[in-house]
Each structure stands twice: as structure tokens, then as C-alpha cells.
Design a protein around this motif. Structure first.
Motif, PDB file in Angstrom:
ATOM      1  N   ARG A 148      -2.172  -1.206   3.399  1.00  0.00           N
ATOM      2  CA  ARG A 148      -2.428  -0.547   4.739  1.00  0.00           C
ATOM      3  C   ARG A 148      -1.427  -0.294   5.633  1.00  0.00           C
ATOM      4  O   ARG A 148      -0.260  -0.643   5.489  1.00  0.00           O
ATOM      5  CB  ARG A 148      -3.070  -2.145   5.420  1.00  0.00           C
ATOM      6  CG  ARG A 148      -4.242  -2.607   4.757  1.00  0.00           C
ATOM      7  CD  ARG A 148      -4.836  -3.740   5.161  1.00  0.00           C
ATOM      8  NE  ARG A 148      -5.265  -3.466   6.590  1.00  0.00           N
ATOM      9  CZ  ARG A 148      -6.599  -2.700   6.944  1.00  0.00           C
ATOM     10  NH1 ARG A 148      -7.185  -2.231   6.063  1.00  0.00           N
ATOM     11  NH2 ARG A 148      -6.696  -2.587   8.044  1.00  0.00           N
ATOM     12  N   LEU A 149      -1.859   0.707   6.377  1.00  0.00           N
ATOM     13  CA  LEU A 149      -1.094   1.368   7.317  1.00  0.00           C
ATOM     14  C   LEU A 149       0.028   0.577   8.224  1.00  0.00           C
ATOM     15  O   LEU A 149      -0.756  -0.304   8.785  1.00  0.00           O
ATOM     16  CB  LEU A 149      -1.752   2.307   8.400  1.00  0.00           C
ATOM     17  CG  LEU A 149      -1.325   3.428   9.032  1.00  0.00           C
ATOM     18  CD1 LEU A 149      -0.816   4.461   8.042  1.00  0.00           C
ATOM     19  CD2 LEU A 149      -2.448   3.872   9.968  1.00  0.00           C
ATOM     20  N   ARG A 150       1.364   0.885   8.048  1.00  0.00           N
ATOM     21  CA  ARG A 150       2.269   0.141   8.709  1.00  0.00           C
ATOM     22  C   ARG A 150       2.336  -1.324   8.655  1.00  0.00           C
ATOM     23  O   ARG A 150       2.634  -1.925   9.776  1.00  0.00           O
ATOM     24  CB  ARG A 150       2.232   0.446  10.217  1.00  0.00           C
ATOM     25  CG  ARG A 150       2.285   2.006  10.636  1.00  0.00           C
ATOM     26  CD  ARG A 150       2.502   2.259  12.196  1.00  0.00           C
ATOM     27  NE  ARG A 150       1.055   2.266  12.563  1.00  0.00           N
ATOM     28  CZ  ARG A 150       0.130   3.062  12.886  1.00  0.00           C
ATOM     29  NH1 ARG A 150       0.504   4.362  12.181  1.00  0.00           N
ATOM     30  NH2 ARG A 150      -1.035   2.812  13.281  1.00  0.00           N
ATOM     31  N   THR A 151       1.829  -1.573   7.420  1.00  0.00           N
ATOM     32  CA  THR A 151       2.030  -3.065   7.017  1.00  0.00           C
ATOM     33  C   THR A 151       2.604  -3.408   5.592  1.00  0.00           C
ATOM     34  O   THR A 151       2.893  -2.292   5.165  1.00  0.00           O
ATOM     35  CB  THR A 151       0.390  -3.956   7.111  1.00  0.00           C
ATOM     36  OG1 THR A 151      -0.168  -3.352   6.073  1.00  0.00           O
ATOM     37  CG2 THR A 151      -0.205  -3.574   8.535  1.00  0.00           C
ATOM     38  N   HIS A 152       2.884  -4.618   5.406  1.00  0.00           N
ATOM     39  CA  HIS A 152       3.359  -4.888   3.920  1.00  0.00           C
ATOM     40  C   HIS A 152       1.795  -5.644   3.303  1.00  0.00           C
ATOM     41  O   HIS A 152       2.329  -6.279   1.951  1.00  0.00           O
ATOM     42  CB  HIS A 152       4.445  -5.845   3.944  1.00  0.00           C
ATOM     43  CG  HIS A 152       5.622  -5.123   4.583  1.00  0.00           C
ATOM     44  ND1 HIS A 152       6.353  -4.069   3.796  1.00  0.00           N
ATOM     45  CD2 HIS A 152       6.280  -5.464   5.677  1.00  0.00           C
ATOM     46  CE1 HIS A 152       7.439  -3.891   4.651  1.00  0.00           C
ATOM     47  NE2 HIS A 152       7.241  -4.673   5.748  1.00  0.00           N
ATOM     48  N   SER A 153       1.020  -5.046   3.619  1.00  0.00           N
ATOM     49  CA  SER A 153      -0.410  -5.599   3.152  1.00  0.00           C
ATOM     50  C   SER A 153      -1.031  -4.570   2.041  1.00  0.00           C
ATOM     51  O   SER A 153      -1.403  -3.603   2.477  1.00  0.00           O
ATOM     52  CB  SER A 153      -1.358  -6.315   4.196  1.00  0.00           C
ATOM     53  OG  SER A 153      -2.717  -6.601   4.014  1.00  0.00           O
ATOM     54  N   TRP A 154      -1.329  -5.012   1.016  1.00  0.00           N
ATOM     55  CA  TRP A 154      -2.169  -4.254  -0.299  1.00  0.00           C
ATOM     56  C   TRP A 154      -3.380  -4.778  -0.224  1.00  0.00           C
ATOM     57  O   TRP A 154      -3.619  -5.982  -0.288  1.00  0.00           O
ATOM     58  CB  TRP A 154      -1.321  -4.104  -1.257  1.00  0.00           C
ATOM     59  CG  TRP A 154       0.163  -3.573  -1.136  1.00  0.00           C
ATOM     60  CD1 TRP A 154       1.181  -3.905  -0.517  1.00  0.00           C
ATOM     61  CD2 TRP A 154       0.446  -2.266  -1.665  1.00  0.00           C
ATOM     62  NE1 TRP A 154       2.457  -3.131  -0.755  1.00  0.00           N
ATOM     63  CE2 TRP A 154       1.546  -1.965  -1.274  1.00  0.00           C
ATOM     64  CE3 TRP A 154      -0.147  -1.176  -2.490  1.00  0.00           C
ATOM     65  CZ2 TRP A 154       2.542  -0.803  -1.601  1.00  0.00           C
ATOM     66  CZ3 TRP A 154       0.496  -0.255  -2.521  1.00  0.00           C
ATOM     67  CH2 TRP A 154       1.718   0.082  -2.251  1.00  0.00           C
ATOM     68  N   GLN A 155      -4.455  -3.701  -0.573  1.00  0.00           N
ATOM     69  CA  GLN A 155      -5.689  -4.487  -0.872  1.00  0.00           C
ATOM     70  C   GLN A 155      -6.483  -3.135  -1.603  1.00  0.00           C
ATOM     71  O   GLN A 155      -5.888  -2.028  -1.614  1.00  0.00           O
ATOM     72  CB  GLN A 155      -6.457  -4.599   0.466  1.00  0.00           C
ATOM     73  CG  GLN A 155      -6.977  -3.581   1.444  1.00  0.00           C
ATOM     74  CD  GLN A 155      -7.684  -3.827   2.621  1.00  0.00           C
ATOM     75  OE1 GLN A 155      -7.257  -4.896   3.445  1.00  0.00           O
ATOM     76  NE2 GLN A 155      -8.462  -3.239   2.782  1.00  0.00           N
ATOM     77  N   PHE A 156      -7.652  -3.607  -1.846  1.00  0.00           N
ATOM     78  CA  PHE A 156      -8.711  -2.477  -2.458  1.00  0.00           C
ATOM     79  C   PHE A 156      -9.227  -1.849  -1.296  1.00  0.00           C
ATOM     80  O   PHE A 156      -9.470  -2.327  -0.208  1.00  0.00           O
ATOM     81  CB  PHE A 156      -9.710  -3.162  -3.205  1.00  0.00           C
ATOM     82  CG  PHE A 156      -9.417  -3.577  -4.774  1.00  0.00           C
ATOM     83  CD1 PHE A 156      -8.770  -2.821  -5.600  1.00  0.00           C
ATOM     84  CD2 PHE A 156      -9.876  -5.000  -5.082  1.00  0.00           C
ATOM     85  CE1 PHE A 156      -8.468  -3.205  -6.703  1.00  0.00           C
ATOM     86  CE2 PHE A 156      -9.345  -5.279  -6.204  1.00  0.00           C
ATOM     87  CZ  PHE A 156      -8.734  -4.461  -7.360  1.00  0.00           C
ATOM     88  N   PRO A 157      -9.846  -0.507  -1.542  1.00  0.00           N
ATOM     89  CA  PRO A 157     -10.577   0.196  -0.329  1.00  0.00           C
ATOM     90  C   PRO A 157     -11.598  -0.738   0.017  1.00  0.00           C
ATOM     91  O   PRO A 157     -12.295  -1.113  -0.850  1.00  0.00           O
ATOM     92  CB  PRO A 157     -10.838   1.485  -1.011  1.00  0.00           C
ATOM     93  CG  PRO A 157      -9.707   1.787  -2.085  1.00  0.00           C
ATOM     94  CD  PRO A 157      -9.638   0.562  -2.589  1.00  0.00           C
ATOM     95  N   GLN A 158     -12.064  -0.950   1.206  1.00  0.00           N
ATOM     96  CA  GLN A 158     -13.109  -1.537   1.652  1.00  0.00           C
ATOM     97  C   GLN A 158     -13.475  -1.100   3.015  1.00  0.00           C
ATOM     98  O   GLN A 158     -12.822  -0.504   3.786  1.00  0.00           O
ATOM     99  CB  GLN A 158     -13.014  -2.673   1.564  1.00  0.00           C
ATOM    100  CG  GLN A 158     -12.068  -3.423   2.507  1.00  0.00           C
ATOM    101  CD  GLN A 158     -11.928  -4.966   2.667  1.00  0.00           C
ATOM    102  OE1 GLN A 158     -11.505  -5.670   1.883  1.00  0.00           O
ATOM    103  NE2 GLN A 158     -12.312  -5.648   3.659  1.00  0.00           N
ATOM    104  N   GLY A 159     -14.797  -1.106   3.535  1.00  0.00           N
ATOM    105  CA  GLY A 159     -15.280  -0.771   4.940  1.00  0.00           C
ATOM    106  C   GLY A 159     -16.842  -1.313   5.230  1.00  0.00           C
ATOM    107  O   GLY A 159     -17.308  -1.496   4.230  1.00  0.00           O
ATOM    108  N   GLY A 160     -16.853  -1.313   6.478  1.00  0.00           N
ATOM    109  CA  GLY A 160     -18.069  -1.538   6.962  1.00  0.00           C
ATOM    110  C   GLY A 160     -19.382  -0.421   6.667  1.00  0.00           C
ATOM    111  O   GLY A 160     -19.166   0.676   6.297  1.00  0.00           O
ATOM    112  N   ILE A 161     -20.425  -1.218   6.633  1.00  0.00           N
ATOM    113  CA  ILE A 161     -21.800  -0.557   6.264  1.00  0.00           C
ATOM    114  C   ILE A 161     -22.466  -0.449   7.594  1.00  0.00           C
ATOM    115  O   ILE A 161     -22.483  -1.265   8.405  1.00  0.00           O
ATOM    116  CB  ILE A 161     -22.586  -1.340   5.195  1.00  0.00           C
ATOM    117  CG1 ILE A 161     -22.217  -1.618   3.787  1.00  0.00           C
ATOM    118  CG2 ILE A 161     -23.948  -0.592   5.395  1.00  0.00           C
ATOM    119  CD1 ILE A 161     -23.058  -2.485   3.178  1.00  0.00           C
TER     120      ILE A 161
END
Length: 194
Positions: free
Chosen positions: A27-40
Motif C-alpha cells: 500500500r502506498l507510503r506504508t509497510h502494509s501489503w495486501q491483495f488488490p481489493q476495492g468497493g463495489i
């Protein structure tokens, strides 16, 4: 757009490469990693939202991927209060997600984290299929476990053409070699994850 219980409809994306490794974004400007996701968005189907998010977050278009599977039902996670904006507390509880399993048909170079003016990720890498369970933020872990477990049965066999040839050759050999096993081990103890 929240449902009556305070969950925001959302999609999650597990993107595979040819080696059945998964896309993992920082994730932008963080140390957090994840799968792509987003709102419907209002009026979108989960599949339409998935293709929109895939382009916005990873820069890929429908022709770059093949949809292999999706989860049958919504998978939910609650977001701890300290991650929720003060003005949304009491209304917003978390996400309810439909997860999609996609196979990359294009190349790594087709990905573009700057496809829009509002990027979500500033780095990415490929990980073995189950690795994200140990790396994702705690409150998303159960949903990742459920999504990856449900979608795992749709994983393509790695190099099916080569396996077919080797299987055919074995029948002509006097001593058979041990059969190959999947390069994707199951989680160490799926029932024990918090």
C-alpha cells in the motif's frame, strides 16, 4: 454504500502468474501489503467492480487475465475502531467481499501501478500462494484464509503439457520415478489460524 449491518460491498482479487504465485501489493507510503481489493459502486456487479479495481490498482485490462473462479458467498471482516474515521464509527463495521481468482495471460510488464491519478500501491511482488496468510494484517486474516482455501481447488496445474509428456514417458520406463507434487503446500494447520 453500506448494507443494513454496516458492511461495505467489496471485491478481492487473487491474481496468479504462470507458476501459481500470487500478486502481492504494498500500500502506498506504508509497510502494509495486501491483495488488490476495492468497493463495489452503486449499479456495478461484483465482476464489473473487479475489472475496474484491477485496472485502477494494477493497470491490467480484461484481456490481460482469465477469470478462473469466484467465491460463492460474501466473506466478511470487521475493521477495528482505531482504523475507522471518527465520523464513520457506529455506522461502518467492515467489508463484505466477493473474491476472484484470476490468471495473468499477459506479462509482468503489462502491470502499471500508476494507471490512475490515485494509485493504491507503490510496489509489488509475486509470493507463493499461501504466504499472504502469514503477512496480512490480523483483522483480514480469517477472510484471506477462507478465500484462499475456497479458491485453491481452481488453481491450474503448473506446466500441464510437460506433466502429460512425463506421465506418458513413465509408462514406457521400467522403473517409475516418484510422481510430482504440487508446489503449493496447504496451510500448515488451517483450523488454527486466528
Amino acid at each position: 454504500m453500506l448494507d443494513r449491518e454496516g458492511f461495505r460491498p467489496n471485491v478481492g482479487i487473487v491474481l496468479l502468474n504462470a507458476r501459481n504465485q500470487v500478486f502481492w501489493g504494498k500500500r502506498l507510503r506504508t509497510h502494509s501489503w495486501q491483495f488488490p481489493q476495492g468497493g463495489i459502486k452503486y449499479g456495478e456487479t461484483p465482476e464489473q467492480a473487479m475489472f475496474r479495481e484491477l485496472h485502477e490498482e494494477v493497470g491490467l485490462r480484461p484481456e490481460h487475465v482469465k477469470v478462473l473462479a469466484r467465491t460463492r458467498d460474501w466473506l466478511r471482516y470487521e475493521v477495528p475502531d482505531h482504523y475507522i474515521r471518527r465520523d464513520a464509527r457506529g455506522h461502518y463495521k467492515g467489508q463484505k467481499q466477493i473474491w476472484f481468482l484470476l490468471k495473468l495471460l499477459g506479462r509482468d510488464s503489462d502491470m502499471n501501478l500508476r494507471a490512475t491519478d490515485h494509485p493504491e500501491f507503490d510496489a509489488w511482488r509475486w509470493n507463493d500462494y499461501w504466504v499472504p496468510l502469514d503477512m496480512v494484517i490480523e483483522f483480514k486474516r480469517d477472510v484471506y484464509q477462507m478465500a484462499l482455501t475456497e479458491l485453491a481447488r481452481f488453481l491450474p496445474r503448473a506446466n500441464p503439457h510437460n506433466r502429460y509428456l512425463r506421465a506418458g514417458m513413465r509408462s514406457h520406463q521400467r522403473h517409475e520415478e516418484p510422481s510430482e507434487t504440487s508446489s503449493l503446500p496447504p496451510p500448515a494447520n488451517p483450523g488454527s489460524r486466528a
